[in-house]
Design a protein around this motif. Structure first.
Motif, PDB file in Angstrom:
ATOM      1  N   SER A 172       0.801  -1.226   0.000  1.00  0.00           N
ATOM      2  CA  SER A 172       0.000   0.000   0.000  1.00  0.00           C
ATOM      3  C   SER A 172       0.831   1.273   0.000  1.00  0.00           C
ATOM      4  N   THR A 173       2.128   1.177   0.317  1.00  0.00           N
ATOM      5  CA  THR A 173       2.903   2.405   0.558  1.00  0.00           C
ATOM      6  C   THR A 173       3.045   3.273  -0.690  1.00  0.00           C
ATOM      7  N   ARG A 174       3.350   2.658  -1.829  1.00  0.00           N
ATOM      8  CA  ARG A 174       3.512   3.462  -3.035  1.00  0.00           C
ATOM      9  C   ARG A 174       2.193   4.064  -3.483  1.00  0.00           C
ATOM     10  N   GLY A 175       1.098   3.307  -3.308  1.00  0.00           N
ATOM     11  CA  GLY A 175      -0.222   3.794  -3.686  1.00  0.00           C
ATOM     12  C   GLY A 175      -0.632   5.025  -2.909  1.00  0.00           C
ATOM     13  N   LEU A 176      -0.363   5.021  -1.607  1.00  0.00           N
ATOM     14  CA  LEU A 176      -0.760   6.183  -0.803  1.00  0.00           C
ATOM     15  C   LEU A 176       0.123   7.390  -1.136  1.00  0.00           C
ATOM     16  N   ALA A 177       1.408   7.137  -1.456  1.00  0.00           N
ATOM     17  CA  ALA A 177       2.294   8.250  -1.824  1.00  0.00           C
ATOM     18  C   ALA A 177       1.857   8.883  -3.141  1.00  0.00           C
ATOM     19  N   LEU A 178       1.490   8.037  -4.108  1.00  0.00           N
ATOM     20  CA  LEU A 178       1.037   8.557  -5.396  1.00  0.00           C
ATOM     21  C   LEU A 178      -0.353   9.171  -5.270  1.00  0.00           C
ATOM     22  N   GLY A 179      -1.156   8.644  -4.333  1.00  0.00           N
ATOM     23  CA  GLY A 179      -2.478   9.221  -4.083  1.00  0.00           C
ATOM     24  C   GLY A 179      -2.381  10.642  -3.556  1.00  0.00           C
ATOM     25  N   VAL A 180      -1.440  10.861  -2.655  1.00  0.00           N
ATOM     26  CA  VAL A 180      -1.209  12.217  -2.140  1.00  0.00           C
ATOM     27  C   VAL A 180      -0.747  13.133  -3.266  1.00  0.00           C
ATOM     28  N   ASN A 181       0.146  12.610  -4.117  1.00  0.00           N
ATOM     29  CA  ASN A 181       0.627  13.393  -5.248  1.00  0.00           C
ATOM     30  C   ASN A 181      -0.513  13.779  -6.183  1.00  0.00           C
ATOM     31  N   SER A 182      -1.440  12.843  -6.393  1.00  0.00           N
ATOM     32  CA  SER A 182      -2.590  13.109  -7.267  1.00  0.00           C
ATOM     33  C   SER A 182      -3.476  14.208  -6.701  1.00  0.00           C
ATOM     34  N   ILE A 183      -3.666  14.197  -5.390  1.00  0.00           N
ATOM     35  CA  ILE A 183      -4.459  15.242  -4.738  1.00  0.00           C
ATOM     36  C   ILE A 183      -3.835  16.611  -4.977  1.00  0.00           C
ATOM     37  N   LEU A 184      -2.530  16.681  -4.870  1.00  0.00           N
ATOM     38  CA  LEU A 184      -1.840  17.950  -5.082  1.00  0.00           C
ATOM     39  C   LEU A 184      -1.938  18.389  -6.546  1.00  0.00           C
TER      40      LEU A 184
ATOM     41  N   PHE B 178       5.015  17.848   1.661  1.00  0.00           N
ATOM     42  CA  PHE B 178       4.509  16.521   1.318  1.00  0.00           C
ATOM     43  C   PHE B 178       5.519  15.682   0.525  1.00  0.00           C
ATOM     44  N   ALA B 179       6.327  16.322  -0.286  1.00  0.00           N
ATOM     45  CA  ALA B 179       7.217  15.589  -1.192  1.00  0.00           C
ATOM     46  C   ALA B 179       8.253  14.750  -0.453  1.00  0.00           C
ATOM     47  N   VAL B 180       8.889  15.309   0.543  1.00  0.00           N
ATOM     48  CA  VAL B 180       9.979  14.610   1.226  1.00  0.00           C
ATOM     49  C   VAL B 180       9.500  13.349   1.947  1.00  0.00           C
ATOM     50  N   PRO B 181       8.508  13.444   2.845  1.00  0.00           N
ATOM     51  CA  PRO B 181       8.093  12.227   3.554  1.00  0.00           C
ATOM     52  C   PRO B 181       7.433  11.186   2.658  1.00  0.00           C
ATOM     53  N   PHE B 182       6.637  11.622   1.689  1.00  0.00           N
ATOM     54  CA  PHE B 182       5.899  10.647   0.890  1.00  0.00           C
ATOM     55  C   PHE B 182       6.756  10.003  -0.202  1.00  0.00           C
ATOM     56  N   THR B 183       7.868  10.611  -0.545  1.00  0.00           N
ATOM     57  CA  THR B 183       8.817   9.916  -1.420  1.00  0.00           C
ATOM     58  C   THR B 183       9.431   8.748  -0.664  1.00  0.00           C
ATOM     59  N   LEU B 184       9.824   8.983   0.567  1.00  0.00           N
ATOM     60  CA  LEU B 184      10.432   7.934   1.390  1.00  0.00           C
ATOM     61  C   LEU B 184       9.434   6.819   1.695  1.00  0.00           C
ATOM     62  N   ILE B 185       8.205   7.200   2.030  1.00  0.00           N
ATOM     63  CA  ILE B 185       7.170   6.196   2.316  1.00  0.00           C
ATOM     64  C   ILE B 185       6.865   5.374   1.072  1.00  0.00           C
ATOM     65  N   GLY B 186       6.761   6.039  -0.066  1.00  0.00           N
ATOM     66  CA  GLY B 186       6.390   5.358  -1.302  1.00  0.00           C
ATOM     67  C   GLY B 186       7.399   4.333  -1.772  1.00  0.00           C
ATOM     68  N   LEU B 187       8.660   4.496  -1.387  1.00  0.00           N
ATOM     69  CA  LEU B 187       9.703   3.575  -1.821  1.00  0.00           C
ATOM     70  C   LEU B 187       9.768   2.298  -0.979  1.00  0.00           C
ATOM     71  N   ILE B 188       8.985   2.250   0.097  1.00  0.00           N
ATOM     72  CA  ILE B 188       8.979   1.055   0.952  1.00  0.00           C
ATOM     73  C   ILE B 188       8.582  -0.180   0.143  1.00  0.00           C
ATOM     74  N   ARG B 189       7.584  -0.046  -0.724  1.00  0.00           N
ATOM     75  CA  ARG B 189       7.117  -1.194  -1.515  1.00  0.00           C
ATOM     76  C   ARG B 189       8.241  -1.750  -2.381  1.00  0.00           C
ATOM     77  N   PHE B 190       9.026  -0.871  -2.978  1.00  0.00           N
ATOM     78  CA  PHE B 190      10.125  -1.314  -3.836  1.00  0.00           C
ATOM     79  C   PHE B 190      11.118  -2.168  -3.052  1.00  0.00           C
TER      80      PHE B 190
END
Length: 453
Positions: free
Chosen positions: A18-30, A189-201
């Protein structure tokens, strides 16, 4: 399925997925606020911005097809789809740059805006979305665990963006009015959600090829041997991915309209942008409806779950229309619209995309993964572009003027209609389209036939 995989599926897999999805979801909102930013801060006309966004989406048709072809040809130590998770990094970097448009004149700002937005969507998000279902299908073979992963992902990918959508209007109302304020908002938003989003990788690997072949059945021809011309021919024979993608396109239009017009609705029609945060809080309810999704898959089918959400969205938008400026009714209509809401299809769409992959393999003897997924991803991005273009056309025709303290009566009416009636009509269109998608009830039999080959 091995005991090791079952243990992974029951434990960390759904959460890591779920981590990358939520990071990209936040990006989509922005990114949904890009029109508001461009008109209110960068001082570009809404007609110009809508045109630039819409034209950029047309490029996605080319890049999505190319991305799908590249993904299917990929062979690396990380697998076929996993390497493309790293496109999340430039996605966030470019997003910060997009909301930091320099003051270089109207033409210069328009070119800067277009190129940056194009790189985000036509390159970065294209590879991220085109590899999504492929990565899911190649990292987990158990359907129930996939459903659980998409449920957890859907919940988190709604909660986090919803929290952001609550905070964002407050930041827009303060920092957004300052020089360089939008850059600060994006960096928050960019800094924390980039790190969170890479967890899936880092946490989820693709399964060995032998295990994947055992689970899906042998193909008469490897997709790696398929040329671009033959790939297109095989895609044409897969009618269900086009039906599903058509519904996805309209779903993206609804989401885009709600976010694009929503800012204008509360800024000008209601007269208080902060009220948008109050309504956004209702979005925290919708993800919990996804807890029912694994049960729905077993009892009524995933597609029926989506259809129920669409019916609720129709009812909710009717209430929003008759509400006028009554915030209680607006909140009630928004609440009904988001449980589980029209966006349910986007949250759990990977399940249906994998069904389309199975169908294509069953019908043609060749399993296309990247190309099938890219058609679905392309529809989603085109839908968001259409939303921006449609909003710009409706508001522009009604005399809307960005960064103005007041708007004409016709502009206010257009804003209200775009926030309620237009989404209502699109929900009805989606219900009609999904009536022709009967693969959900036959998907399991097709999968068994493949395994039995």
């Amino acid at each position: 399925m091995s005991k090791k995989q079952k243990k992974k599926g029951a434990g960390v897999y759904p959460w890591a997925w779920s981590t990358r999805g939520l990071a990209l979801g936040v990006n989509s909102i922005l990114l949904m606020q890009v029109s508001y930013y461009a008109t209110e801060s960068a001082e570009l006309s809404i007609g110009l911005v809508s045109t630039l966004v819409l034209v950029s989406k047309l490029f996605d048709g080319i890049t999505d097809l190319i991305a799908g072809f590249i993904i299917d040809k990929t062979k690396s130590r990380w697998g076929k789809a996993r390497p493309y998770e790293l496109f999340l990094i430039p996605t966030w970097i470019l997003t910060v740059l997009l909301f930091s448009t320099p003051d270089i004149g109207t033409t210069g700002k328009a070119i800067y805006f277009f190129v940056t937005y194009l790189l985000i969507n036509a390159v970065c998000v294209t590879f991220l979305s085109s590899s999504e279902a492929v990565y899911l299908g190649r990292s987990m073979t158990d359907e129930s665990i996939r459903a659980k992963a998409l449920t957890v992902s859907g919940i988190l990918s709604t909660i986090f963006p919803t929290v952001v959508s609550i905070i964002l209007p407050l930041l827009m109302n303060t920092w957004g009015r300052e020089t360089g304020g939008w850059t600060k908002i994006m960096l928050v938003f960019a800094v924390p959600f980039t790190l969170i989003g890479l967890i899936r990788f880092w946490a989820i690997k693709e399964l060995p090829e032998e295990q994947l072949q055992e689970a899906s059945g042998e193909t008469t021809k490897e997709s790696n041997d398929v040329s671009m011309k033959e790939m297109i021919r095989l895609l044409v024979h897969n009618k269900y991915i086009f039906i599903l993608s058509a519904a996805c396109l309209f779903c993206a239009v609804i989401n885009g309209m709600n976010m694009t017009v929503g800012s204008y609705f509360f800024e000008y029609y209601i007269g208080d942008l902060n009220q948008m945060s109050v309504v956004s809080m209702l979005g925290l309810v919708s993800p919990f409806a996804l807890v029912l999704f694994p049960i729905a898959v077993r009892k009524i089918g995933g597609l029926n779950f989506v259809k129920i959400g669409l019916v609720l969205a129709v009812i909710g938008n009717v209430i929003k229309f008759i509400a006028g400026k009554n915030m209680v009714l607006i909140m009630l209509g928004s609440f009904i619209s988001t449980v589980p809401g029209a966006s349910a299809l986007l949250m759990i769409g990977s399940i249906f995309v994998i069904q389309c992959m199975d169908y294509g393999q069953w019908k043609t003897g060749v399993r296309l993964e990247g190309p099938v997924n890219c058609v679905y991803g392309f529809a989603s991005k085109v839908g968001s572009g259409i939303a921006s273009g449609l909003a710009g056309a409706l508001l522009g025709a009604a005399g809307f003027v960005g960064a103005s303290e007041t708007q004409t009566a016709s502009a206010l009416t257009a804003i209200q209609m775009s926030y309620s009636i237009v989404p209502l009509i699109i929900c009805v269109i989606m219900l009609v389209i999904l009536h022709f998608y009967d693969l959900d009830k036959n998907g399991e039999q097709i999968k068994q036939n493949l395994i039995g080959k």
